[in-house]
Write an enzyme that holds these catalytic residues in place. Structure first.
Site, PDB file in Angstrom:
ATOM      1  NE  ARG A  97      -3.852  -2.368   1.968  1.00  0.00           N
ATOM      2  CZ  ARG A  97      -3.771  -3.399   2.789  1.00  0.00           C
ATOM      3  NH1 ARG A  97      -2.939  -3.376   3.800  1.00  0.00           N
ATOM      4  NH2 ARG A  97      -4.515  -4.467   2.598  1.00  0.00           N
ATOM      5  CB  VAL A  98       4.325   2.073   0.778  1.00  0.00           C
ATOM      6  CG1 VAL A  98       5.327   3.174   0.518  1.00  0.00           C
ATOM      7  CG2 VAL A  98       3.950   2.042   2.251  1.00  0.00           C
TER       8      VAL A  98
END
Length: 507
Positions: free
Chosen positions: A365-366
């Site tokens: 999710r980064v």
């Protein structure tokens, strides 16, 4: 000589007034029941939650249940000699663990005591085992990569410093292997690693430590062990102790990486403790605060802002699934806490795809924020090619009448899948990853037979390092695929293909 009563009284009064021996006071209690590493104690009126308690023989315990009439405590060590009626003292110290530079290269137990036979550790200070995670204001954006050395991870599921990335999969699918490769890849870099082994056999832990020593990785690693033979309270406290050791480095402005192997066994240990402490069970017989058990641990991973020292703590928790069931209670909890997951699939593992990463379910999710510019430039095309390949491969098995563009996509996907196979304990440097991905996504290996892709890449890197060393060095140092570096790389690839008898693609 006859002493008068007044003289005797005066002498006694003088002695009493001049008496200055220190008076020692302690909050004490009595063991009223003991068993399975859990003690119930009466007394201890002023004890605090998670305070360390001293049992006979110097064994430490930790107060967990503060009830109206008694205290429920877990014993951190051997409890067989403790009996009903024994006296217990409070120490006034919240449970803490020794931390410092001296722990690097050592193997310690869950309370920071050395178990590697190399003598005592001269620790710098104590850190509390339980600590509130840094707030949002104290944190900074996650934008610096943790290079794992595993092409599939660094290219498609990048991990940033300060991130929490879950490694999840069935038993014996290579979860620990990814963690160990990541530690080995930090040799000579500025990342301190903490490996926490929870509920594993001692022989298995010894094998991991032996591997780390063989590859020179113990020079930047601390190993915290709470083995399968250790009591459940030690397995419960081990990840928190490891996290405190990592926080010491983070708060000094350094970067640390912690691996929890694995949190499934940690949840089992906590369930055992909770049921013995008579805490009411909830779903699947786990206590109701199981989510909080892992959230308060994993939230302590952070990238601190420059005003707070700029250090980071990256967490790689490992969760074991049963028959790939990611919807079970513990996996769903940890998935919801973390910033992405690397999903390892049994079918891929047994078909020879190792590491057996399912790129479709795995996510970070980064994302690209945690990649170097060079990797970001080449990996975008790779993700697209693999996504198209997975879609087409499902339909292609039903028929062989495919047009040329579809066949080309399938061929490219097959070669990329082959590239992502990687032997254990052989992490790849950034330059090698970028060059090999560039060669395959830009069509330089389109005529290479699938089974020869690894051989092609090995030969290519040997050729580039020997004949064009500036290309790899520039990529490694600048971490950017600039126009000049890309032109030099194209020239090197064209030369290698001509020497190897493969066609050079048109621009």
């Amino acid at each position: 000589m006859v002493l008068k009563l007044d003289d005797i009284t005066a002498q006694i009064r003088q002695q009493i007034e001049s008496f200055d021996a220190p008076i020692e006071t302690a909050d004490v209690g009595t063991v009223i029941s003991i068993g399975d590493g859990i003690a119930r104690i009466s007394g201890l009126a002023n004890v605090m939650a998670t305070e360390l308690l001293e049992f006979p023989g110097g064994v430490l315990g930790m107060a967990l249940n503060l009830e109206e009439d008694e205290v429920g405590a877990v014993i951190l060590g051997d409890y067989e000699h403790i009996e009903e009626g024994n006296t217990v003292k409070s120490t006034g110290r919240i449970s803490s663990v020794p931390v410092g530079e001296a722990l690097i290269g050592r193997v310690v137990n869950a309370i920071g005591e050395p178990i590697d036979g190399k003598g005592p550790i001269q620790h710098e200070t104590y850190y509390p085992v339980e600590k509130i995670a840094p707030g949002v204001i104290e944190r900074a954006n996650v934008d610096t990569p943790v290079q794992t050395g595993i092409t599939a991870v660094d290219a498609m599921i990048p991990i940033g410093r300060g991130q929490r990335e879950l490694i999840i999969g069935d038993r014996q699918t290579g979860k620990t292997a990814i963690a160990i490769d990541t530690i080995i890849n930090q040799k000579g870099k500025d990342l301190i690693c903490i490996y926490v082994a929870i509920g594993q056999r001692q022989a298995q832990v010894a094998q991991v430590v032996g591997t780390l020593e063989e590859y020179g990785a113990m020079d930047h690693t601390v190993v915290v062990v709470a083995g399968a033979s250790d009591p459940a309270p030690m397995q419960y406290i081990a990840p928190y102790s490891g996290c405190s050791i990592g926080e010491f480095f983070m708060e000094r402005g350094q970067d640390a990486l912690i691996i929890y192997d694995d949190l499934s066994k940690h949840a089992w240990a906590y369930r055992e403790i909770s049921l013995l402490l008579r805490r009411p069970p909830g779903r699947e017989a786990y206590p109701g605060d199981l989510f909080y058990l892992h959230s308060r641990l994993l939230e302590r991973a952070a990238q601190l802002s420059e005003a707070n020292g700029g250090g980071s703590l990256t967490a790689l928790p490992i969760i074991e699934t049963l028959a790939g069931d990611v919807s079970a209670y513990v996996p769903t909890n940890v998935i919801s806490i973390t910033d992405g997951q690397i999903f390892l699939e049994s079918d891929l593992f047994y078909s020879g795809q190792r590491p057996a990463i399912n790129a479709g379910i795995s996510v970070s999710r980064v994302g690209g924020d945690a990649q170097t510019k060079a990797m970001k430039k080449v990996a975008g095309q790779m993700r697209l090619d693999l996504a198209q390949y997975r879609e087409l491969a499902a339909f292609a098995q039903f028929g062989s009448d495919l047009d040329k563009s579809t066949r080309d996509q399938l061929d490219r996907g097959l070669r990329l899948t082959e590239l992502l196979k990687q032997p254990q304990y052989q992490p790849r440097e950034l330059a090698e990853q970028v060059i090999s991905i560039y060669a395959l996504t830009r069509g330089y290996a389109r005529e290479v037979p699938v089974e020869n892709v690894q051989e092609y890449v090995t030969g290519l890197m040997s050729f580039v390092n020997s004949n064009h060393p500036g290309v790899a060095q520039s990529l490694q140092d600048q971490k950017v695929l600039s126009d000049d570096i890309e032109a030099a790389l194209r020239s090197a690839l064209a030369e290698y293909n001509q020497n190897s008898g493969y066609p050079v693609p048109e621009k």
